[in-house]
Motif scaffolding. Structure first.
Motif, PDB file in Angstrom:
ATOM      1  N   GLN A  35       0.827  -1.209   0.000  1.00 34.24           N
ATOM      2  CA  GLN A  35       0.000   0.000   0.000  1.00 34.24           C
ATOM      3  C   GLN A  35       0.859   1.257   0.000  1.00 34.24           C
ATOM      4  OE1 GLN A  35      -3.559   0.530  -0.075  1.00 34.24           O
ATOM      5  NE2 GLN A  35      -3.364  -1.493  -0.986  1.00 34.24           N
ATOM      6  N   CYS A  36       1.860   1.242  -0.845  1.00 34.07           N
ATOM      7  CA  CYS A  36       2.752   2.393  -0.881  1.00 34.07           C
ATOM      8  C   CYS A  36       2.076   3.590  -1.536  1.00 34.07           C
ATOM      9  CB  CYS A  36       4.023   2.048  -1.640  1.00 34.07           C
ATOM     10  SG  CYS A  36       3.755   1.822  -3.412  1.00 34.07           S
ATOM     11  N   GLY A  37       1.081   3.323  -2.375  1.00 31.74           N
ATOM     12  CA  GLY A  37       0.340   4.428  -2.968  1.00 31.74           C
ATOM     13  C   GLY A  37       0.887   4.902  -4.294  1.00 31.74           C
ATOM     14  N   ARG A  38       1.922   4.234  -4.778  1.00 33.13           N
ATOM     15  CA  ARG A  38       2.557   4.700  -5.996  1.00 33.13           C
ATOM     16  C   ARG A  38       1.606   4.620  -7.193  1.00 33.13           C
ATOM     17  NH1 ARG A  38       8.124   3.079  -8.528  1.00 33.13           N
ATOM     18  NH2 ARG A  38       8.826   5.207  -8.768  1.00 33.13           N
ATOM     19  N   ALA A  41      -1.127   7.334  -7.405  1.00 31.20           N
ATOM     20  CA  ALA A  41      -0.772   8.701  -7.763  1.00 31.20           C
ATOM     21  C   ALA A  41      -0.778   8.897  -9.272  1.00 31.20           C
ATOM     22  CB  ALA A  41       0.606   9.041  -7.202  1.00 31.20           C
ATOM     23  N   ILE A  87       5.157   0.861 -12.702  1.00 30.44           N
ATOM     24  CA  ILE A  87       5.834   1.503 -11.574  1.00 30.44           C
ATOM     25  C   ILE A  87       5.644   0.822 -10.238  1.00 30.44           C
ATOM     26  CG2 ILE A  87       5.740   3.778 -12.669  1.00 30.44           C
ATOM     27  CD1 ILE A  87       3.630   4.516 -10.627  1.00 30.44           C
TER      28      ILE A  87
ATOM     29  N   PHE B 173       9.066   7.453 -19.547  1.00 21.24           N
ATOM     30  CA  PHE B 173       8.505   8.540 -18.748  1.00 21.24           C
ATOM     31  C   PHE B 173       8.960   9.903 -19.270  1.00 21.24           C
ATOM     32  CE2 PHE B 173       8.385   4.768 -16.182  1.00 21.24           C
ATOM     33  CZ  PHE B 173       7.069   4.781 -15.733  1.00 21.24           C
ATOM     34  N   GLN B 174       9.896   9.869 -20.226  1.00 18.03           N
ATOM     35  CA  GLN B 174      10.321  11.096 -20.901  1.00 18.03           C
ATOM     36  C   GLN B 174      10.406  10.811 -22.394  1.00 18.03           C
ATOM     37  OE1 GLN B 174      14.035  12.115 -18.947  1.00 18.03           O
ATOM     38  NE2 GLN B 174      12.983  13.253 -17.350  1.00 18.03           N
ATOM     39  N   TRP B 191       9.413  19.577 -24.979  1.00 16.81           N
ATOM     40  CA  TRP B 191       8.990  18.792 -23.828  1.00 16.81           C
ATOM     41  C   TRP B 191       7.990  19.601 -23.003  1.00 16.81           C
ATOM     42  CZ3 TRP B 191       8.832  14.479 -21.062  1.00 16.81           C
ATOM     43  CH2 TRP B 191       8.623  14.578 -19.676  1.00 16.81           C
TER      44      TRP B 191
ATOM     45  N   GLU C 357      11.633   7.382 -13.782  1.00 11.17           N
ATOM     46  CA  GLU C 357      10.385   8.124 -13.606  1.00 11.17           C
ATOM     47  C   GLU C 357      10.594   9.341 -12.698  1.00 11.17           C
ATOM     48  OE1 GLU C 357      11.293   5.290 -12.490  1.00 11.17           O
ATOM     49  OE2 GLU C 357      10.249   4.622 -10.689  1.00 11.17           O
ATOM     50  N   TYR C 358      11.811   9.495 -12.165  1.00 12.06           N
ATOM     51  CA  TYR C 358      12.105  10.626 -11.292  1.00 12.06           C
ATOM     52  C   TYR C 358      13.015  11.663 -11.972  1.00 12.06           C
ATOM     53  CZ  TYR C 358      10.095   7.996  -7.361  1.00 12.06           C
ATOM     54  OH  TYR C 358       9.245   7.316  -6.516  1.00 12.06           O
ATOM     55  N   SER C 359      12.952  11.750 -13.288  1.00 10.24           N
ATOM     56  CA  SER C 359      13.752  12.729 -14.035  1.00 10.24           C
ATOM     57  C   SER C 359      15.210  12.800 -13.570  1.00 10.24           C
ATOM     58  CB  SER C 359      13.119  14.127 -13.929  1.00 10.24           C
ATOM     59  OG  SER C 359      11.872  14.129 -14.564  1.00 10.24           O
ATOM     60  N   GLY C 469       1.753   7.301   2.831  1.00  9.99           N
ATOM     61  CA  GLY C 469       1.117   6.478   1.795  1.00  9.99           C
ATOM     62  C   GLY C 469       1.436   7.090   0.461  1.00  9.99           C
ATOM     63  N   ARG C 471       4.281   7.094  -1.745  1.00  7.07           N
ATOM     64  CA  ARG C 471       5.409   6.742  -2.593  1.00  7.07           C
ATOM     65  C   ARG C 471       5.204   7.483  -3.913  1.00  7.07           C
ATOM     66  NH1 ARG C 471       9.215   2.467  -3.924  1.00  7.07           N
ATOM     67  NH2 ARG C 471      10.272   3.480  -5.628  1.00  7.07           N
ATOM     68  N   VAL C 472       6.100   8.417  -4.182  1.00  7.19           N
ATOM     69  CA  VAL C 472       5.934   9.302  -5.337  1.00  7.19           C
ATOM     70  C   VAL C 472       5.949   8.507  -6.637  1.00  7.19           C
ATOM     71  CG1 VAL C 472       7.095  11.131  -6.634  1.00  7.19           C
ATOM     72  CG2 VAL C 472       6.847  11.300  -4.142  1.00  7.19           C
ATOM     73  N   SER C 473       5.021   8.813  -7.541  1.00  5.32           N
ATOM     74  CA  SER C 473       4.982   8.054  -8.783  1.00  5.32           C
ATOM     75  C   SER C 473       5.743   8.751  -9.896  1.00  5.32           C
ATOM     76  CB  SER C 473       3.546   7.796  -9.216  1.00  5.32           C
ATOM     77  OG  SER C 473       2.958   8.987  -9.652  1.00  5.32           O
ATOM     78  N   ASP C 476       8.386  15.240 -12.715  1.00 11.03           N
ATOM     79  CA  ASP C 476       8.488  15.707 -14.092  1.00 11.03           C
ATOM     80  C   ASP C 476       9.066  17.111 -14.141  1.00 11.03           C
ATOM     81  OD1 ASP C 476       7.402  13.488 -15.558  1.00 11.03           O
ATOM     82  OD2 ASP C 476       5.485  13.943 -14.609  1.00 11.03           O
ATOM     83  N   ILE C 477       9.877  17.334 -15.163  1.00 13.98           N
ATOM     84  CA  ILE C 477      10.515  18.638 -15.317  1.00 13.98           C
ATOM     85  C   ILE C 477       9.540  19.593 -15.993  1.00 13.98           C
ATOM     86  CG2 ILE C 477      12.468  19.847 -16.350  1.00 13.98           C
ATOM     87  CD1 ILE C 477      13.848  17.043 -16.520  1.00 13.98           C
ATOM     88  N   ARG C 484       7.785  18.883 -10.911  1.00 11.84           N
ATOM     89  CA  ARG C 484       6.469  18.560 -10.394  1.00 11.84           C
ATOM     90  C   ARG C 484       6.443  17.146  -9.820  1.00 11.84           C
ATOM     91  NH1 ARG C 484       2.708  18.179 -14.700  1.00 11.84           N
ATOM     92  NH2 ARG C 484       3.557  16.073 -14.691  1.00 11.84           N
ATOM     93  N   ARG C 486       4.270  14.026  -8.213  1.00 11.38           N
ATOM     94  CA  ARG C 486       2.931  13.454  -8.106  1.00 11.38           C
ATOM     95  C   ARG C 486       2.973  12.287  -7.141  1.00 11.38           C
ATOM     96  NH1 ARG C 486       0.736  13.604 -14.220  1.00 11.38           N
ATOM     97  NH2 ARG C 486      -0.153  15.690 -14.107  1.00 11.38           N
ATOM     98  N   ALA C 487       2.045  12.313  -6.209  1.00 18.52           N
ATOM     99  CA  ALA C 487       2.028  11.258  -5.198  1.00 18.52           C
ATOM    100  C   ALA C 487       0.598  11.001  -4.779  1.00 18.52           C
ATOM    101  CB  ALA C 487       2.857  11.680  -3.994  1.00 18.52           C
ATOM    102  N   PHE C 488       0.434  10.034  -3.922  1.00 11.23           N
ATOM    103  CA  PHE C 488      -0.872   9.784  -3.344  1.00 11.23           C
ATOM    104  C   PHE C 488      -0.775  10.144  -1.873  1.00 11.23           C
ATOM    105  CE2 PHE C 488      -4.224   7.173  -1.445  1.00 11.23           C
ATOM    106  CZ  PHE C 488      -5.280   7.533  -2.268  1.00 11.23           C
ATOM    107  N   PRO C 495      -4.976  11.591  -4.885  1.00 12.10           N
ATOM    108  CA  PRO C 495      -3.700  11.920  -5.523  1.00 12.10           C
ATOM    109  C   PRO C 495      -3.399  13.393  -5.267  1.00 12.10           C
ATOM    110  CG  PRO C 495      -5.231  10.902  -7.094  1.00 12.10           C
ATOM    111  CD  PRO C 495      -6.013  11.238  -5.871  1.00 12.10           C
TER     112      PRO C 495
END
Ligand code: FAD
Ligand code: SF4
Ligand code: SF4
Lengths: 178, 299, 666
Positions: A35-38, A41, A87, B173-174, B191, C357-359, C469, C471-473, C476-477, C484, C486-488, C495
């Protein structure tokens, strides 16, 4: 479900686990979810504000709350985008759970009418979606009125139906395959 | 000459045959022999057979792929992300589970068909990227985009799940490939931060129309703020239905205050390679005259 | 006729829960030469051991079988009981009816009971043929080698040196200090890392009992507990350390630049460099990959630059005032003998490029260790918080937890220290820049530790925003330079997204690159995740499977400084206990060659993993001979000898055959 209270000890627990397992989702793998929530999001269902979106759906499945899926239609709003698969840090493949749940619901005749329509179209015409007026649109561009698919080939259409009749659609379709 | 099977699917031939026209035109102009897959059916769409069961899904996809195999094709191309996703996912499942492939073949054999798994399934922009190449494309351009600013939208199904596709962006993702193609045509495709966001078309659009539209609005508004494009260029026909047809309706309903012309990448390529604008853009709903003016100088 | 006593342990519920004890006892009594069969709840407890001792003392039994848990932890306990009761301790066998039986077959009680019977029958068959054996003693070298000079290695070395033992501290880098030297402040007390670490580094540098060997690595290891022979390669420094005064003049004139490893590449250093200002020893080395002299020499064979040596005479700039530059320097090898070894080679952190996914291509996305350097007073910005991309002060920062930890695709474990250092980072920033906007994204907040929960709450009170809860998904640049997130948010049940100026990734702590290789040198094995494995998590937390080799700090797994230091002290005590008495006891379980059966083929010599066998002249012919102190008791030679000339004491062929027969008969 009563108001805003969910009873955790539903009579269906075991049943749901068995069904989704049978429909192709390993429950043991599913239970790895932390349940990390990734997924939540990024899941379009969550961003659109559906009541149930992937993280909640995973959790509810682990809890065995079958009734939710029979009553709430959120799982039919999954975009099949596979973001969650890409992800999820625990490699749960959440999207495969969505498919398993849909398959379970189908077998309980709990699906939206649009799904029934597209299955019927698929079986009868070989296309899930056929938008009326296509002949006119195609003619305008100088293309043959009916595209060179199964729709324009009676012999192939018969064979196609012959093939599809041998799949599980024959058991779950709420319409006759003839 | 390179032979490519043209897999049509449903939305393209019935709803947006202008994309079919453009694909045919562009592929020919790029020296492909376009082979029709007579008798092909729906991919099948995710909400149909995949939601029935895995074997049913694979049978549906294998039906289509077996037709391509019969024609001795090495690869086929589709302009629709869902078709690209569904066919490739089914292929992947059959490869991973030989027992499913065997059952599929038992069923297909009842009508004298067979699935081997030899055909590669490309989407339009990856086919161009890998089998034509940016340099060759550049050489063939007759009407360059003259710096037209494009907002690129590859589309979810063209990117994920990464492992099932024959070709893909290095970092999904990019994504860059679709942007690079727009640039090879003479445009600019900067972009922007919502480039991989879902446009809301698809199952969600059917189930929850209004809610799904918020995704589109959020995506486009951010894009407009960040790069203010002249044209929205999509890699998937579902994205086109949302980006063009639905956008026009939303505008009429007063839900949005922007107006951004939209095309499928196949339309843009066809246009740059010299196709007739009336055919390529014949079914476009959001007014696109300005863009056309810029590229073809009013032709 | 032997008189065998069988003692069955319940191990609380562990055995009894699956095995029918009474049935097993009844069965044991029917076995030949078994005179007593008893059970007890905990055989290893004092009353349990007394049962055995009394039966021996009363002359009722002369052989013992205990059916219980694993010999790994408990065999020594029962052997000792035999010894205390006056019986040779090798008249003892253990049947593992827990790990190999009740645990494995928990849901098959009938099967578990049957298996227990067979295991006991097999142990009885073996003990019947047991011979009395005597342990051996060997001289031990009263010195210890500590490998790795991070905080763990430093403390282990100091404690040993204080006990009067000779210590060799071997460090790969030019200076000791390890990762802690890179930290700014430290949770939970917020002392400045340098302030508590550097005095200890200095102490190591000057301690008369410590021989500090830096810029060096282990090349080869021979020997065994009490008598390790370790060969060290001291890398060529190209600076004569006898002469170098650490003045740093060379660094002001060297024209060639390279990324500064100590600052994780956030700025550059020169090709000749002192690792960091507080280095111990504070000496320069030349990095030949980047030195113009060496680069030119390799490419063209010509001599170039040498500015550090000669200066630039035309500009009146002098070279090294101590005349310490030594371009002709070579690697040196030295071999030292030590009685015990402590491995403390620490960890490394994951790099950001894994997380697409984390630029990772944005310079404003940093790993937490990079961030430590960015806010450190000794870092590239001298502690000023500035964005790497444009040098501006960020108004908002996001911290992301569990990056590469708790992740099937990278590391499944929790890196343990990240939640806490994220709060530390937030605290440092909030105290320095009260207006800064901070977002901390956690899966869960884990603050188990003394004063940790309070640290968490007080950080929140400073205004840092905690999202759980979450964990960043995606990071983005944005074209305007913002990032930016994005997380929950579990608590908002929605979200969320936020634009920030800087992103800090708490990337996983992972094993150092040469951990496995180093472990192999010393016979210490790695766990699944690649950290060195302790023998027993609870009872032998700093011991390895190899006797006389101990571990401490992050080489054993992720942990914070207090825990690393505690382990270091434990390892020092264990190593001291091994070498201090000056002699080491070896179990009698070892191989012996019956010379007149030996055909001199020499097969065993190469097979022995401990190099314990030599061919020795005996009555004019070369015959194999096992050096008992070197024999590791593995039995490889005995099973390989084609002439059956090797007896493996404690596991003779007759014993093994009897065991097999018992297992297959009942
Ligand atoms: C970003 C970050 C912030 C942290 N903040 C805190 C904090 O505030 N408070 C806290 O308590 N803990 C903190 N920690 C944890 C702390 O850094 C560790 O607990 C500590 O550094 C462990 O020390 P060590 O000696 O085991 O390992 P290391 O510091 O890694 O030292 C190992 C040493 O061994 C050397 N070495 C490696 N391989 C070899 C070899 N083959 N031969 C010879 N030498 C070798 C290395 O060069 C190094 O000098 C933090 C960790 C990180 C990543
Ligand atoms: S990303 Fe995976 S582990 Fe995290 S909540 Fe979703 S399904 Fe569970
Ligand atoms: S595949 Fe479905 S569940 Fe997964 S992120 Fe996309 S919409 Fe959500």
């Amino acid at each position: 479900m009563e108001g805003n209270l969910i009873k955790l000890s539903e009579e269906f627990l075991q049943e749901l686990w068995e069904e989704i397992e049978e429909m192709g989702m390993s429950v043991k793998d599913l239970r790895r979810c932390i349940q990390c929530g990734r997924c939540a999001a990024t899941c379009p269902m969550a961003l659109a504000g559906l009541d149930y979106f992937i993280k909640k759906i995973v959790h509810a499945s682990i809890l065995g709350l079958k009734e939710i899926f029979l009553e709430d239609s959120s799982i039919w709003g999954c975009q099949s985008c596979n973001r969650c698969v890409e992800i999820c840090p625990m490699d749960i493949k959440p999207y495969e759970l969505i498919l398993a749940l849909r398959r379970m619901c189908m077998r309980n005749y709990a699906m939206p009418s649009s799904t029934i329509d597209s299955l019927r179209n698929y079986y009868e015409k070989g296309h899930s979606v056929i938008t009326a007026g296509y002949e006119e649109r195609r003619r305008k561009l100088g293309l043959p009125e009916v595209p060179p698919t199964v729709l324009s080939n009676e012999e192939m259409r018969k064979k196609f139906q012959e093939v599809i009749k041998q799949t599980a659609l024959a058991e779950v379709a709420p319409f006759p395959l003839d | 000459m390179k032979r490519v099977g043209l897999y049509l699917g449903c939305n393209i031939p019935f709803r947006r045959p202008d994309v079919e026209y453009s694909m045919r035109y562009a592929l020919k102009a790029l020296d492909f022999e376009v082979v029709d897959l007579e008798g092909a059916a729906c991919c099948p769409a995710f909400g149909s057979m995949p939601s029935v069961d895995l074997l049913a899904w694979c049978v549906g996809s294998a039906w289509n792929l077996s037709i391509a195999e019969e024609k001795g094709l090495e690869y086929i191309v589709t302009g629709c992300g869902s078709c690209y996703g569904s066919l490739n996912e089914a292929k992947y499942h059959m490869e991973k589970h030989p027992e499913i492939k065997q059952k599929v073949n038992e069923i297909l054999s009842s009508v004298g068909k067979k699935y081997e798994g030899k055909v590669k399934v490309y989407n339009f922009y990856n086919l161009i990227y890998d089998l034509v190449g940016l340099d060759e494309l550049k050489r063939k351009v007759k009407f360059p985009l003259k710096g037209l600013i494009c907002g690129a939208q590859p589309g979810c199904h063209n990117l994920w799940p990464e492992k099932v596709f024959p070709a893909n962006d290095e970092n999904t993702f990019q994504p860059k490939r679709l942007r690079e193609i727009c640039e090879a045509l003479g445009g600019e495709a900067p972009w922007y931060s919502t480039i991989t966001d879902c446009c809301g078309m698809g199952a969600l659009g059917t189930l929850a129309k209004d809610k799904s539209e918020t995704l589109f609005i959020r995506k486009i508004k951010t894009m407009l703020e960040e790069i203010n494009p002249e044209l929205y260029v999509v890699g998937c026909s579902s994205c086109l239905l949302r980006g063009d047809n639905r956008q026009a309706v939303m505008k009429k309903e007063g839900k949005i205050d922007f107006e951004l012309p939209a095309v499928h990448i196949a339309q843009l390529v066809a246009l740059a390679l010299g196709a007739e604008p009336e055919k390529v853009l014949g079914l476009t709903e959001v007014p696109i005259e300005k863009v056309l003016e810029k590229i073809r100088g009013g032709a | 006729m032997a008189k065998i006593g069988v003692y069955v342990c319940h191990c609380g519920e562990n055995v009894k829960g699956a095995v029918n004890i009474q049935e097993v006892l009844d069965f044991a009594k029917t076995l030949p030469e078994v005179v007593i069969a008893k059970d007890y709840q905990f055989m290893c407890s004092d009353p349990g051991q007394n049962l055995i001792k009394e039966d021996i003392k009363e002359g009722l039994i002369d052989r013992v079988v205990v059916a219980a848990c694993t010999p790994r932890t408990h065999e020594p306990i029962f052997r000792k009981a035999l010894e205390e009761a006056g019986l040779n301790k090798y008249f003892y066998e253990m049947a593992n009816i827990r790990d190999q039986d009740s645990w494995a077959h928990w849901h098959d009680k009938l099967g578990a009971t049957e298996k227990a019977k067979r295991l006991i029958a097999s142990a009885v068959a073996k003990v019947k043929l047991a011979e009395p054996l005597e342990d051996r003693y060997q001289e031990a070298e009263k010195s210890v080698m500590v490998i790795g000079g991070g905080i763990a290695g430093i403390f282990a070395a100091l404690d040993l040196a204080e006990m009067g033992l000779k210590v060799y501290l071997v460090e790969k880098q030019p200076s000791i200090g390890g990762n802690m030297a890179k930290l700014d402040k430290t949770f939970p007390t917020m002392d400045c890392s340098a302030c508590i670490l550097t005095p200890k580094m200095v102490e190591v540098g000057v301690h008369p009992n410590i021989e500090l060997i830096t810029y060096a690595e282990v090349e080869d290891v021979k020997g065994y507990v009490g008598n390790f022979e370790v060969t060290i390669r001291k890398k060529a420094r190209y600076v004569d350390w006898e002469k170098c005064t650490g003045c740093g003049h060379c660094m002001t004139i060297c024209p060639s630049k390279a990324p500064n490893e100590f600052n994780l590449g956030l700025n550059d250093r020169t090709a000749i460099y002192i690792e960091f200002p507080q280095a111990v020893p504070k000496k320069a080395v030349i990095d030949t990959d980047n030195c113009l002299y060496f680069k030119t020499l390799r490419k063209t064979g010509k001599v170039a630059c040498k500015i550090c040596e000669k200066g630039i005479p035309s500009k009146n700039i002098a070279g090294c005032p101590a005349e310490a530059i030594k371009f002709e320097d070579k690697d040196e090898f030295l071999t030292v003998k030590v009685g015990a070894v402590i491995l403390a080679t620490g960890f490394k952190v994951m790099e950001k490029h894994h997380f697409k996914e984390y630029s990772p291509n944005s310079p404003d996305v940093l790993t937490a260790l990079e961030f430590e350097r960015l806010i450190s007073a000794t870092g590239p910005t001298e502690g000023e918080l500035r964005r790497p991309s444009d040098g501006k002060k960020p108004k908002s920062v996001a911290f992301i937890s569990c990056v590469g930890s708790r992740d099937e695709r990278f590391h499944t474990y929790c890196s343990k220290v990240c939640c806490m250092y994220m709060f530390k980072h937030a605290k440092i920033l909030k105290e320095k820049y009260p207006d800064i906007d901070l977002y901390l994204f956690f899966i869960d907040v884990r603050t188990a530790g003394k004063d940790f929960e309070e640290f968490y709450v007080s950080t929140k009170q400073l205004g840092a925003k905690v999202i759980r809860g979450g964990r960043v998904s995606a990071v983005d640049i944005k074209p305007n330079g913002k990032l930016r997130i994005r997380a929950f948010d579990n608590d908002l049940c929605s979200p969320v997204e936020v634009d920030v100026d800087l992103v800090v990734l708490a990337t996983a702590i992972e094993p150092g690159i040469d951990t496995e290789k180093l472990g192999r040198f010393f016979g210490a094995s790695c766990g699944r995740e690649g950290f060195l494995r302790e023998v027993h998590t609870k009872l032998y937390p700093v011991d390895t499977a190899s006797r006389g080799v101990f571990i401490c700090g992050c080489v054993q797994g992720p942990k914070d400084i207090p825990e690393s230091v505690s382990q270091a002290k434990a390892a020092a005590a264990s190593a001291a206990a091994t070498v201090m008495p000056g002699k080491i006891k070896f179990e009698a379980i070892s191989a012996e060659v019956i010379r007149n059966k030996c055909s001199s083929c020499g097969v065993c010599v190469n097979l022995c993993p401990y190099n314990a066998i030599v061919l020795e002249e005996y009555q004019g012919i070369y015959k194999a001979k096992v050096e008992p102190a070197l024999c590791g008791g593995c039995g490889t030679c005995a099973s390989a000898c084609p002439s059956k000339a090797i007896i493996f004491h404690g596991f003779t062929t007759e014993q093994i055959l009897a065991q097999i027969e018992a297992l297959t008969t009942y």
